[in-house]
Design a protein around this motif. Structure first.
Motif, PDB file in Angstrom:
ATOM      1  N   VAL A  99      57.978  34.144 -65.332  1.00 19.93           N
ATOM      2  CA  VAL A  99      58.625  35.112 -64.391  1.00 19.93           C
ATOM      3  C   VAL A  99      58.219  36.799 -64.589  1.00 19.93           C
ATOM      4  O   VAL A  99      57.390  36.707 -65.688  1.00 19.93           O
ATOM      5  N   GLY A 100      58.490  37.500 -63.945  1.00 19.08           N
ATOM      6  CA  GLY A 100      57.992  38.882 -64.274  1.00 19.08           C
ATOM      7  C   GLY A 100      57.308  39.422 -63.137  1.00 19.08           C
ATOM      8  O   GLY A 100      56.896  38.600 -61.795  1.00 19.08           O
ATOM      9  N   HIS A 101      56.809  40.549 -63.141  1.00 14.98           N
ATOM     10  CA  HIS A 101      56.275  41.439 -61.985  1.00 14.98           C
ATOM     11  C   HIS A 101      55.036  40.702 -61.919  1.00 14.98           C
ATOM     12  O   HIS A 101      54.509  40.473 -60.373  1.00 14.98           O
ATOM     13  N   LEU A 102      54.305  40.392 -62.676  1.00 17.72           N
ATOM     14  CA  LEU A 102      52.732  39.632 -62.417  1.00 17.72           C
ATOM     15  C   LEU A 102      52.938  38.390 -61.955  1.00 17.72           C
ATOM     16  O   LEU A 102      51.798  37.947 -61.107  1.00 17.72           O
ATOM     17  N   PHE A 103      53.857  37.738 -62.007  1.00 21.27           N
ATOM     18  CA  PHE A 103      53.925  36.295 -61.395  1.00 21.27           C
ATOM     19  C   PHE A 103      55.057  36.042 -60.358  1.00 21.27           C
ATOM     20  O   PHE A 103      55.433  34.982 -60.263  1.00 21.27           O
ATOM     21  N   GLN A 104      55.568  37.066 -59.691  1.00 19.00           N
ATOM     22  CA  GLN A 104      56.592  37.150 -58.803  1.00 19.00           C
ATOM     23  C   GLN A 104      56.147  36.429 -57.416  1.00 19.00           C
ATOM     24  O   GLN A 104      56.998  35.819 -56.942  1.00 19.00           O
ATOM     25  N   ASP A 105      54.761  36.278 -57.127  1.00 18.94           N
ATOM     26  CA  ASP A 105      54.372  35.590 -55.958  1.00 18.94           C
ATOM     27  C   ASP A 105      53.932  34.263 -56.171  1.00 18.94           C
ATOM     28  O   ASP A 105      53.551  33.359 -55.316  1.00 18.94           O
ATOM     29  N   TYR A 106      54.240  33.636 -57.579  1.00 17.57           N
ATOM     30  CA  TYR A 106      53.902  32.310 -57.779  1.00 17.57           C
ATOM     31  C   TYR A 106      55.103  31.483 -57.788  1.00 17.57           C
ATOM     32  O   TYR A 106      56.236  31.721 -57.991  1.00 17.57           O
ATOM     33  N   SER A 107      54.694  30.092 -57.120  1.00 14.83           N
ATOM     34  CA  SER A 107      55.709  29.316 -56.801  1.00 14.83           C
ATOM     35  C   SER A 107      54.993  27.756 -56.554  1.00 14.83           C
ATOM     36  O   SER A 107      54.034  27.775 -56.559  1.00 14.83           O
ATOM     37  N   THR A 108      55.862  26.892 -56.727  1.00 15.16           N
ATOM     38  CA  THR A 108      55.204  25.549 -56.449  1.00 15.16           C
ATOM     39  C   THR A 108      54.091  25.414 -55.271  1.00 15.16           C
ATOM     40  O   THR A 108      53.536  24.480 -55.194  1.00 15.16           O
ATOM     41  N   ALA A 109      54.793  26.118 -54.237  1.00 14.19           N
ATOM     42  CA  ALA A 109      53.936  26.139 -53.041  1.00 14.19           C
ATOM     43  C   ALA A 109      52.728  26.977 -52.969  1.00 14.19           C
ATOM     44  O   ALA A 109      51.983  26.967 -51.974  1.00 14.19           O
ATOM     45  N   HIS A 110      52.390  27.895 -53.947  1.00 12.85           N
ATOM     46  CA  HIS A 110      51.295  28.572 -54.248  1.00 12.85           C
ATOM     47  C   HIS A 110      50.292  27.789 -54.201  1.00 12.85           C
ATOM     48  O   HIS A 110      49.970  26.760 -54.640  1.00 12.85           O
TER      49      HIS A 110
END
Length: 489
Positions: A99-110
């Motif tokens: 989690v956090g600013h660097l990884f806010q765009d990451y999800s299982t659908a990324h």
């Protein structure tokens, strides 16, 4: 197929060896880079796993705490996440991402997470894959925290490292090209210096003649050890050639001298008997004439062999003096006319010809050999023309026949010893006469050659340097009473 050059072969082989070395260097460097990248990734995986396993169970008993830990372990180039292998509905989602600013765009659908999941389904061992023009390393290991089983997954982006390695490879290729050019120039110099002993051997061999077979030898002092067997073999060959040459000269010289006396007697007595031809019948006269003719022919052959033997032994002596070429030619026509069935024709000389410096006896012998040769190879009854011409530097004696001529490809070889033209198959001869003509002319500073005669036939030429020391007016007042230089008997 053209002969290969040792220098070029060595240079090309050495240059190929250098280039092959650079290719091997590039391949080894690439393999080492891949291996280093693999081991570095394994080291990061092991360190991450060790860090998690050292934590207390209270620090990893909830997904939120695990996500915070993953955020601390992940970097912009290294993505770390976990898959809960035994999820329950109340314990949250099975995939734990940082989690956090660097990884806010990451999800299982990324796309990156999906691509990695697809790759890890095939193999969890560290391996690379490409996505959107970038290269990634991914792997997965099992881990157990707070009594729960997880799969710890990694994605490492090493596109920047690959780009740097690619630039390094291009730089190495450029350096290899420049080094190859430098190496080629250096090898050319080294190979040239290394083959200098062979050049020295070649110069020594090219300077060896029949007169120096007994003295000239290849010097092995200061030569590379590899050339010693070659030099020793050549020196042995020269020893055998010198011995054989000495035997040949001794044999030819001895036999020629031994034959002169009986041939002279046969020719003399046959000519003396021919003076009393009135007391013989036609058959006896014809046979006696044949004996005299063959004796004279054998006498000329013996004289030719003697000239060759003297020249080979370095004992050929010439008495060159200035003489009138047309007067000599006229006397030769008068001398040879009775034995040529009156077939000789002397063309008038052009005014203003020069004198020559030559041995009159040897020059007369050359003309006799050419006339005899022309009589053999021209049709019976056809005339043999003798003429004198001159150009800017030479006086030229011509003996012209009207036979089949000499093919251009054979015009040099017929002057070699024991060599005869293709048209000589049905004509008797020994291949000596023209060789003697060439030898004598060269010793007098001239040369012998053959050209095609106008209208067909062969034009044999004896060329001697012109000597312009006597006025033209005085030449025609000279006495024509030159001695009869050549006696075939």
């Amino acid at each position: 197929m053209p002969a290969a050059s040792i220098r070029r072969h060595l240079q090309a082989t050495s240059l190929l060896a250098v280039l092959a070395g650079y290719v091997v260097l590039l391949l080894v460097n690439r393999q080492l880079s891949n291996r280093l990248r693999y081991e570095r990734h394994l080291a990061q995986v092991a360190a991450t796993r060790s860090s998690l396993e050292r934590l207390a169970p209270s620090d990893v008993d909830s997904p939120a705490k695990l996500q915070e830990l993953l955020t601390e372990l992940a970097t912009p180039s290294l993505m770390v996440w976990m898959v809960w292998l035994e999820p329950t509905p109340v314990q949250g989602p099975p995939v734990l991402l940082p989690v956090g600013h660097l990884f806010q765009d990451y999800s299982t659908a990324h796309p990156l997470i999906s691509a990695a999941a697809s790759e890890l389904q095939q193999s969890s061992e560290p391996h690379s894959f490409r996505l959107h023009g970038r290269t990634y390393f991914t792997s997965a290991i099992p881990i157990r925290l707070a009594g729960r089983s997880y799969q710890l997954r990694f994605i490492e982006d090493f596109s920047l490292q690959l780009a740097q390695e690619h630039q390094l490879h291009l730089l190495l290729v450029a350096v290899a090209g420049v080094s190859a050019l430098f190496t080629s120039a250096l090898l050319r110099l080294v190979i040239h210096r290394g083959l200098l002993p062979l050049d020295a051997f070649s110069r020594t061999l090219s300077g060896i003649s029949s007169n120096s077979l007994g003295t000239d030898r290849l010097s092995l002092a200061g030569q590379p050890l590899e050339l010693h067997p070659i030099g020793a073999a050549f020196n042995g060959l020269l020893d055998r050639l010198s011995e054989s040459w000495d035997h040949q000269r001794t044999f030819v010289n001895g036999v020629s001298h031994e034959l002169r006396t009986p041939i002279t007697l046969i020719a003399g007595y046959s000519r003396r008997l021919l003076r009393h031809v009135d007391h013989l019948d036609a058959t006896q006269a014809e046979q006696l004439q044949l004996v005299a003719s063959e004796a004279e022919s054998m006498g000329r052959l013996v004289n030719d062999l003697l000239e060759i033997a003297r020249d080979d032994a370095g004992r050929l002596q010439l008495e060159c003096r200035q003489l009138d070429p047309y007067a000599l030619l006229s006397e030769q026509v008068d001398r040879l006319q009775p034995t040529s069935d009156q077939r000789l024709r002397l063309r008038p000389a052009a005014s203003g010809y020069a004198e020559v410096s030559a041995d009159p006896e040897r020059l007369a012998q050359c003309l006799s050999n050419l006339v005899e040769n022309a009589l053999k190879y021209s049709p019976a009854g056809s005339p043999i023309e003798l003429a004198l011409s001159s150009d800017a530097s030479d006086v030229v004696f011509h003996v012209i026949d009207h036979g089949s001529g000499v093919p251009e490809a054979e015009r040099e070889s017929i002057f070699e010893r024991f060599s005869r033209g293709s048209s000589a198959a049905e004509v008797s001869g020994h291949g000596i006469g023209l060789a003697v003509v060439k030898t004598l002319m060269e010793r007098m500073g001239g040369r012998a050659l053959v050209r095609a005669a106008p209208g067909g036939g062969a034009d044999f030429q004896l060329r001697l340097p012109a000597v312009l020391s006597t006025p033209v007016e005085e030449r025609h007042s000279r006495s024509a009473g030159l001695r009869r230089w050549f006696n075939p008997a």
